[in-house]
Design an enzyme around this catalytic site. Structure first.
Site, short mmCIF file in Angstrom:
data_model
loop_
_atom_site.label_atom_id
_atom_site.label_comp_id
_atom_site.label_asym_id
_atom_site.label_seq_id
_atom_site.Cartn_x
_atom_site.Cartn_y
_atom_site.Cartn_z
N ASP A 1 35.52 -3.52 28.99
CA ASP A 1 35.28 -2.80 30.04
C ASP A 1 35.16 -3.82 30.95
O ASP A 1 34.08 -4.48 31.04
CB ASP A 1 34.80 -1.37 30.14
CG ASP A 1 34.29 -0.71 31.44
OD1 ASP A 1 35.06 -0.61 32.10
OD2 ASP A 1 33.39 -0.63 31.67
N ASP B 1 34.05 5.69 30.17
CA ASP B 1 34.69 4.57 28.97
C ASP B 1 34.26 5.66 27.39
O ASP B 1 35.00 5.34 26.43
CB ASP B 1 34.17 3.55 28.99
CG ASP B 1 33.73 2.44 29.68
OD1 ASP B 1 34.89 2.46 30.13
OD2 ASP B 1 33.17 2.27 30.53
#
Ligand code: ADP
Ligand code: MG
Length: 629
Positions: free
Chosen positions: A329, A526
């Site tokens: 990420d 996430d």
């Protein structure tokens, strides 16, 4: 150092050995000899015999105790039958087996203690100031928002914010980072660090049970309950193996004599074949394997935690060692997640006012953008002015401020709300703001990459990672810039959380089964990807609780460089596991063959077994030690 059980065992071993030495010099015969030899046999073996009996009664008899009991009683019976008085062998077998057991429990206990010492971060008390005096209180009783005092040399018991004082903190138990970290009023502070020099007053932001230190201890304590494939293999192996060798031994005792008698007209020679079968049983004991594999994993997890990497189970250590693709990420993972305001454009009101609305609307979000905005605004926020907060993951937030509908977010959010916005061409993350459906301008903010991010990608490459990928909800231009700076292989931008899952699934489909994919992230958004990837790695310090919860591996100090280290540690651990499996099974098979052929006697057998076990355990303990990278 030794516990009571281990001391008693050692005493039994010594007494039995002394007794045997004395007997060696005292000539005895007949019943007297039998009785005199059965005393040390009982001293050293009574618990094994009891365990074997219990196993038979519970119909779970094929275990090591059963093997040992059958083999030694068999040997004694043979000696009685042949009237040879040769009881020493049976006793020696029992003795060596117990020495092996003792060594193993000592080594396991020791390495467990090492690991707990490593993890010696559990604070025993918190100091609270009452009537000008410090009182020690159970950290469990401290409520959120209380003020606690941490003196130099003490552990920080609960997460919080420094109210007053300056000091350096030793965070090495948590992060593996040996340089002290300086803190002053206003800094966040996590529990488990050691306060080195100054007196700190801390306002707690969490309960003890929710604090970093409790979470870490939970993780580590539960880690060994998740079994790896190798461990599974061992327990399945033992379930098939032990009965198999028992039947093989039985066949070895009965079939050859029968064949000799009936088929070849030779004397049956029962005694020597039964002896071979018994030797075969002693050799077959799978102790080294059964003990050293879980111990290796345990040591690997301990070694990793020493380096600031928490692995939640041995199965994850195994997967980590097979990782070939690492997907990141961006915000908060590769970048610091600390945005600076670069400019305010097209504002329909005073810049100050725009910032105020944005910061208020963001006041409940845990996104790094929100925290940065609140910091940039700098003034106290009156949260009572904000209602109806709605966070749109990957897009922005909606809220009512002073009764007006405020939207803060990216192009997508504006498009979704049908607001006519002015696109921005600066490189950076754009926060458009709309008030009551009218466009109010945008704030350009930008983030910087973490200091070790570039090195981390390079380290992964040199550790044999084939592909590094970045996924982000941020704009294309920002994403490209970061990817280029860091030397990533691929980048996908402007993704919603669900798109991240899709993208990871595509990557999962495209790769060979054996090459595992790791996802590294920090945010709530996430969490789904973290659980979807073969292995999820979360940022421990900055990361949201949801991400830490969903992840399989947690990096305590948010340093992406630790990922390569974790992979190397896992590889070392798995190498040790395989060495032990091959070594133990290999020696075992050789000895079994020698035993069946009548070349190896019981002495050799038990020596080989205890020797293999000691070497395997010593090898396992190597996994605890990690080289600095
Ligand atoms: P990343 O994938 O880089 O971690 P996110 O998925 O968290 O980024 O967010 C993607 C984009 O969504 C951000 O770049 C921002 O434009 C927007 N966004 C997300 N959360 C917020 C928020 N709380 N306030 C404003 N914008 C947000
Ligand atoms: Mg993020």
């Amino acid at each position: 150092m030794m516990n009571k059980k281990q001391k008693i065992m050692l005493l039994r071993i010594l007494v039995a050995v002394a007794w045997m030495i004395v007997l060696h010099f005292v000539p005895t015969t007949g019943l007297m000899r039998f009785i005199l030899y059965m005393v040390p046999y009982g001293i050293i073996g009574h618990d094994i015999l009891r365990k074997a009996l219990k196993g038979i009664r519970n119909r779970q008899m094929f275990d090591e105790s059963f093997l040992m009991a059958v083999a030694t009683i068999g040997a004694i019976a043979l000696a009685l039958y042949a009237q040879s008085g040769e009881y020493t062998e049976a006793i020696a077998v029992m003795l060596f087996y117990q020495i092996g057991e003792w060594f193993q429990s000592y080594a396991v206990g020791k390495s467990r203690r090492n690991i707990s010492a490593l993890m010696d971060i559990r604070p025993d008390y918190a100091n609270v100031e009452r009537d000008g005096k410090l009182e020690r209180v159970d950290p469990d009783e401290i409520e959120v928002g209380s003020v606690i005092v941490v003196q130099p040399g003490e552990k920080v018991p609960i997460d919080g914010i420094v109210l007053s004082g300056v000091s350096s903190l030793n965070t090495s138990a948590l992060t593996g980072e040996s340089l002290p970290r300086d803190v002053q009023a206003g800094d966040e502070i996590i529990s488990g660090c050691i306060n080195l020099n100054g007196l700190l007053k801390i306002q707690t932001t969490k309960e003890f049970g929710e604090s970093t230190v409790s979470k870490i201890l939970d993780l580590v304590e539960n880690a060994s309950s998740r079994k790896s494939k190798s461990e599974d293999f061992i327990s399945k192996f033992a379930r098939v193996y032990t009965p198999a060798v028992c039947y093989a031994a039985l066949a070895l005792a009965i079939l050859p004599p029968l064949v000799r008698m009936i088929g070849m007209d030779l004397p049956a020679d029962w005694g020597s074949w039964i002896y071979r079968a018994l030797t075969f049983l002693v050799i077959s004991c799978p102790c080294a394997l059964v003990i050293s594999i879980p111990l290796s994993f345990f040591a690997g997890i301990g070694g990793a935690s020493k380096a600031g990497v928490l692995v939640k189970g041995s199965n994850y250590l195994e997967t980590l060692s097979q990782t070939r693709i690492v997907v990141f990420d961006k915000t908060g993972t590769l970048t610091q997640g600390v945005f600076e305001v670069e400019g305010i454009h097209h504002s329909q009101m005073e810049d100050e006012k725009l910032m105020e609305y944005a910061a208020l609307a963001e006041s409940a979000s845990s996104h790094p953008i929100s925290k940065s905005l609140q910091r940039a605004y700098g003034k106290e926020l009156d949260r009572s002015r904000v209602t109806d907060i709605q966070e749109r993951s990957g897009n922005g937030v909606l809220a009512k401020v002073d009764g007006m509908k405020v939207a803060v977010g990216n192009d997508k959010l504006m498009e979704h709300l049908g607001i006519d916005f002015i696109p921005c061409h600066s490189v950076g993350t754009i926060l458009h703001i709309a008030v009551d459906g009218e466009y109010a301008g945008h704030i350009v903010i930008s983030d910087v990459v973490k200091p070790h991010a570039k090195e981390a990608i390079r380290a992964l490459k040199s550790a044999g990672i084939q592909k590094t990928v970045m996924l982000t909800g941020d704009r294309h231009s920002v994403a490209e810039q970061v990817a280029q700076d860091l030397g990533l292989d691929a980048v996908y931008s402007e993704l919603l959380p669900a798109d991240k899952v899709d993208q990871v699934e595509k990557l999962l489909d495209a790769k060979p089964e054996k090459a595992k994919l790791a996802f590294v992230g920090d945010g709530i958004n996430d969490a789904p990807v973290l659980s979807r990837a073969d292995i999820g790695i979360a940022m421990g310090a900055m990361g949201s609780d949801a991400a830490i919860e969903a992840a399989d591996v947690v990096l305590m100090d948010d340093n992406p460089l630790q990922i390569a280290k974790a992979i190397k540690i896992s590889r070392k651990c798995l190498r040790i596991v395989y060495q032990n499996i091959i070594f133990a099974i290999g020696i075992k098979l050789i000895c079994l063959a020698l035993g069946a052929l009548g070349i190896a006697n019981m002495w050799l057998a038990i020596f080989a077994d205890v020797g293999v076990m000691i070497l395997a355990v010593l090898n396992a303990i190597r996994a605890l030690f990690v080289k600095k990278l």
